[in-house]
Design an enzyme around this catalytic site. Structure first.
Site, PDB file in Angstrom:
ATOM      1  CG  ASP A  69      -1.868  -0.943   1.205  1.00  0.00           C
ATOM      2  OD1 ASP A  69      -2.272  -1.458   0.127  1.00  0.00           O
ATOM      3  OD2 ASP A  69      -2.525  -1.304   2.533  1.00  0.00           O
ATOM      4  NE  ARG A  92      -1.436   2.357  13.636  1.00  0.00           N
ATOM      5  CZ  ARG A  92      -0.839   1.732  12.697  1.00  0.00           C
ATOM      6  NH1 ARG A  92       0.467   2.434  12.354  1.00  0.00           N
ATOM      7  NH2 ARG A  92      -1.134   0.689  12.265  1.00  0.00           N
ATOM      8  CG  ASP A 102      -4.601   1.866  12.964  1.00  0.00           C
ATOM      9  OD1 ASP A 102      -4.474   2.213  14.230  1.00  0.00           O
ATOM     10  OD2 ASP A 102      -4.325   0.782  12.771  1.00  0.00           O
ATOM     11  CB  SER A 112      -4.883  -7.175   8.190  1.00  0.00           C
ATOM     12  OG  SER A 112      -4.733  -6.045   8.939  1.00  0.00           O
TER      13      SER A 112
END
Ligand code: ARG
Length: 410
Positions: free
Chosen positions: A18, A98, A127, A179
């Site tokens: 990605d 994050r 996220d 994932s």
């Protein structure tokens, strides 16, 4: 082509599919210059080649940082001191990482005079919230771009074709059905068969822990030392935070301790199933809470549990840099000043148990607690205590009876 709203964008970059595709896509669609940012939170990937790879993919500069120590000191330890477990279970490794990554993106944007940051989060997860709310909290003037929410590359195959057409390198990993998000504090795994809540997580989903049925027989016992709520040594050997967590991940992971299979409420409104592995986090939270049990008075201990839930929600909801976290953290720091001491934990297949605890600040008084010789508890005082403690209920019952409402008839 979308109008070139931004001139220079700092893009979160892992080197995965990605974020690799994001580089040419942003350049083509925004006509902007790209700087990549990669932070090491202990995800266990070799980041030595990541800068060169970003430059080959079309970035004009690339920043790579080791954030592990900062992650531990500024995010993990405050979460431990707060006993922050989302919905009572998830130790929040992704959610804690994050705000730090987003903060670094913002700082790098400032250093390079960029006018936006970009991240590779989807529109369905938490996220994106954490990246964007952090950016808004620290630099409200900065733009945020989330290509995965808008781009035309709807499948993995389309992304691969897009990359191949442009001759950019993409990771040659076999497509995983899961994932996975891993860092020093734990690992999260979702998708594939686990989307059916009735299915047991497949054996190959787990990354950090052995299946408890394949764990060694017998058990080991460790002593974990804490200073002011922070774990500082294993079996008397002082270790840095990063080393201590690594060592406990290794040990507990080997015994299959720290697996969590959870259905949780996401910020964006849906429920999702995620399995977590948190070997070190399980032992550390367990030890920390045990010290709270002996060192905190009853009222503070109970109040702190409410704060724990709010603190966990703040972390999960992406509002780390909001004012409430600061306020609650002051309380949490204060509540940890006497959490110094040791706990013994016995680790066996799939299980960790506290076997002993001690602290110079322990409020446990053996003389008061004992049922043997040396009892210092004045049991005769209990009589007067019962009289007063039960008084309001006695009064209510008497008044109700006098009005013909006998509590026994309820
Ligand atoms: N559900 C967790 C959170 O929102 C983890 C998210 C990442 N999970 C993943 N498997 N990639 O914090």
């Amino acid at each position: 082509m979308t109008s070139p709203r931004f001139k220079k964008v700092v893009c979160a970059y892992s080197g995965g599919l990605d974020t690799s595709v994001m580089i040419p896509w942003l350049k083509e669609n925004y006509g902007c210059e790209i700087i990549t940012y990669t932070g090491d939170l202990g995800q266990g990937e070799d980041l030595s080649g990541v800068k060169a790879k970003a430059l080959r993919t079309g970035a004009s500069d690339a920043v790579v940082d080791d954030l592990q120590d900062r992650f531990v000191q500024e995010f993990i330890w405050p979460a431990v001191k707060a006993s922050a477990l989302y919905e009572g279970q998830y130790p929040l490794h992704t959610a804690l990482g994050r705000p730090l990554l987003a903060r670094r993106l913002v700082e790098v944007a400032r250093d390079f005079g960029a006018d936006a940051i970009a991240h590779g989060c989807t529109g369905k997860g938490n996220d994106q919230v954490r990246f964007e709310v952090t950016s808004n909290s620290l630099a409200p003037d900065l733009g945020v771009v989330a290509p995965l929410r808008t781009w035309e590359l709807l499948t993995r195959e389309m992304e691969v074709d897009y990359a191949v057409e442009r001759g950019i390198e993409i990771p040659i990993t076999r497509e995983k059905p899961y994932s996975i998000d891993k860092n020093l504090w734990g690992c999260a795994i979702e998708c594939g068969e686990m989307e059916d809540l009735w299915n047991e997580p497949p054996a190959d989903a787990w990354q950090m822990t052995k299946d408890p049925s394949d764990a060694p027989r017998g058990s080991v016992e460790i002593t974990l030392s804490f200073e002011k709520g922070v774990p500082v040594a294993i079996d008397g050997v002082a270790l840095s935070g990063v080393k201590l967590i690594q060592q406990l991940n290794e040990l507990a992971g080997h015994y299959g301790v720290g697996r969590i299979d959870m259905v949780e409420n996401r910020v964006v409104g849906l429920k999702s199933r995620e399995v977590y592995e948190a070997p070190a986090a399980t032992l550390i939270h367990m030890g920390h809470i045990e010290l709270e049990r002996i060192c905190l008075d009853r009222a503070t201990f109970n109040y702190k549990q409410k704060v724990a839930q709010d603190f966990a929600n703040i972390i999960y909801n992406g509002t780390w840099y909001g004012p409430l976290r600061d306020c609650l953290q002051s309380f949490v720091e204060r509540a940890n000043i006497h959490l110094t001491g040791e706990v013994r934990i016995r680790v066996s297949a799939g299980l960790a148990r506290i076997t002993g605890r001690r602290s110079p600040f322990s409020l446990y008084d053996e003389g008061l607690a004992t049922y043997s010789d040396g009892d210092t508890f004045k049991r005769e005082h209990a009589e007067g205590f019962m009289e007063l403690y039960g008084l309001p209920y006695k009064t209510v019952a008497a008044v109700r009876r006098a009005s013909g409402d006998d509590p026994l008839n309820d």
